[in-house]
Design a protein around this motif. Structure first.
Motif, mmCIF file in Angstrom:
data_model
loop_
_atom_site.group_PDB
_atom_site.id
_atom_site.type_symbol
_atom_site.label_atom_id
_atom_site.label_comp_id
_atom_site.label_asym_id
_atom_site.label_seq_id
_atom_site.Cartn_x
_atom_site.Cartn_y
_atom_site.Cartn_z
ATOM 1 N N MET A 103 0.826 -1.205 0.000
ATOM 2 C CA MET A 103 0.000 0.000 0.000
ATOM 3 C C MET A 103 0.864 1.260 0.000
ATOM 4 S SD MET A 103 -3.458 -0.959 0.560
ATOM 5 C CE MET A 103 -4.127 0.491 1.276
ATOM 6 N N GLU A 104 2.103 1.141 -0.451
ATOM 7 C CA GLU A 104 2.944 2.323 -0.539
ATOM 8 C C GLU A 104 2.442 3.184 -1.693
ATOM 9 O OE1 GLU A 104 4.523 -0.773 -1.205
ATOM 10 O OE2 GLU A 104 4.902 -1.222 0.896
ATOM 11 N N SER A 105 2.813 4.457 -1.664
ATOM 12 C CA SER A 105 2.371 5.390 -2.693
ATOM 13 C C SER A 105 2.790 4.944 -4.084
ATOM 14 C CB SER A 105 2.921 6.793 -2.428
ATOM 15 O OG SER A 105 2.447 7.274 -1.199
ATOM 16 N N THR A 106 4.003 4.496 -4.214
ATOM 17 C CA THR A 106 4.479 4.084 -5.543
ATOM 18 C C THR A 106 3.694 2.885 -6.066
ATOM 19 O OG1 THR A 106 6.202 2.782 -4.463
ATOM 20 C CG2 THR A 106 6.795 4.984 -5.229
ATOM 21 N N ALA A 111 -0.445 0.885 -9.781
ATOM 22 C CA ALA A 111 -1.661 0.100 -9.989
ATOM 23 C C ALA A 111 -2.733 0.917 -10.699
ATOM 24 C CB ALA A 111 -2.184 -0.416 -8.660
ATOM 25 N N VAL A 112 -2.961 2.144 -10.245
ATOM 26 C CA VAL A 112 -3.982 2.990 -10.874
ATOM 27 C C VAL A 112 -3.519 3.427 -12.257
ATOM 28 C CG1 VAL A 112 -5.229 5.186 -10.659
ATOM 29 C CG2 VAL A 112 -4.928 3.736 -8.664
#
Length: 177
Positions: A103-106, A111-112
């Motif tokens: 769930m890290e920002s990268t 994913a998005v």
């Protein structure tokens, strides 16, 4: 005269005829309860008859829908959606290390970024719509808490303004970046 004194005087006046044989010249009305023993079936039949004769209260479908109804309901729903989404994301973020989720920002950006354009726009719109509506309608309610804008025309105008600005803001933020 204090309320306690009024209460005491009233009690004395009510009790006086009973103790003085109605010497005050007032008529005392008495109702004696008449009781009859009836069967369970008769009691149920009597109760059903009384229920059929009761007046029926009007239901919401006899009233004309108004913008205030919808705005109030949608304000609550949008608040539940926003807070529920925040809690779900927060719990997922806290549980991610234990469950092996990334769930890290990268990871989230990657994913998005792999989604098709229509999915990105739909996700942005789904998040922006309740956010804008809840924020704008909240400001409207804060203004009304000060006693401003309760005229029928003003309530209608501000309600539809909130709806219009919500749609415009959601579409704008859904299609940028």
């Amino acid at each position: 005269m204090s309320s306690m004194r009024v209460f005491q005087v009233g009690l004395r006046r009510a009790a006086a005829p009973a103790f003085r044989g109605n010497a005050a010249g007032r008529m005392v009305q008495r109702r004696f309860a008449a009781t009859n023993t009836i069967s369970q079936d008769s009691a149920a039949e009597l109760l059903n008859k009384q229920r059929r004769l009761r007046p029926v209260s009007p239901h919401l479908n006899i009233y004309q829908p108004q913008i205030t109804w919808y705005a109030s309901g949608l304000h609550r729903i949008s608040g539940v959606i926003l807070s529920g989404g925040l809690y779900l994301f927060g719990f997922a973020y806290l549980a991610a290390p234990a469950l092996g989720w990334h769930m890290e920002s990268t990871s989230l950006i990657a994913a998005v970024g792999a989604w098709p354009a229509w999915a990105k726009v739909s996700a942005k719109f789904g998040i922006a719509m309740p956010f804008f509506f809840h924020s704008l309608n909240g400001v409207r309610h804060l203004v009304q808490d000060f006693g401003i804008g309760f005229a029928k025309k003003t309530v209608m105008q501000t309600g539809w303004t909130v709806v219009g600005l919500t749609v415009a803001g959601s579409l704008y933020y859904s299609f940028i970046g």
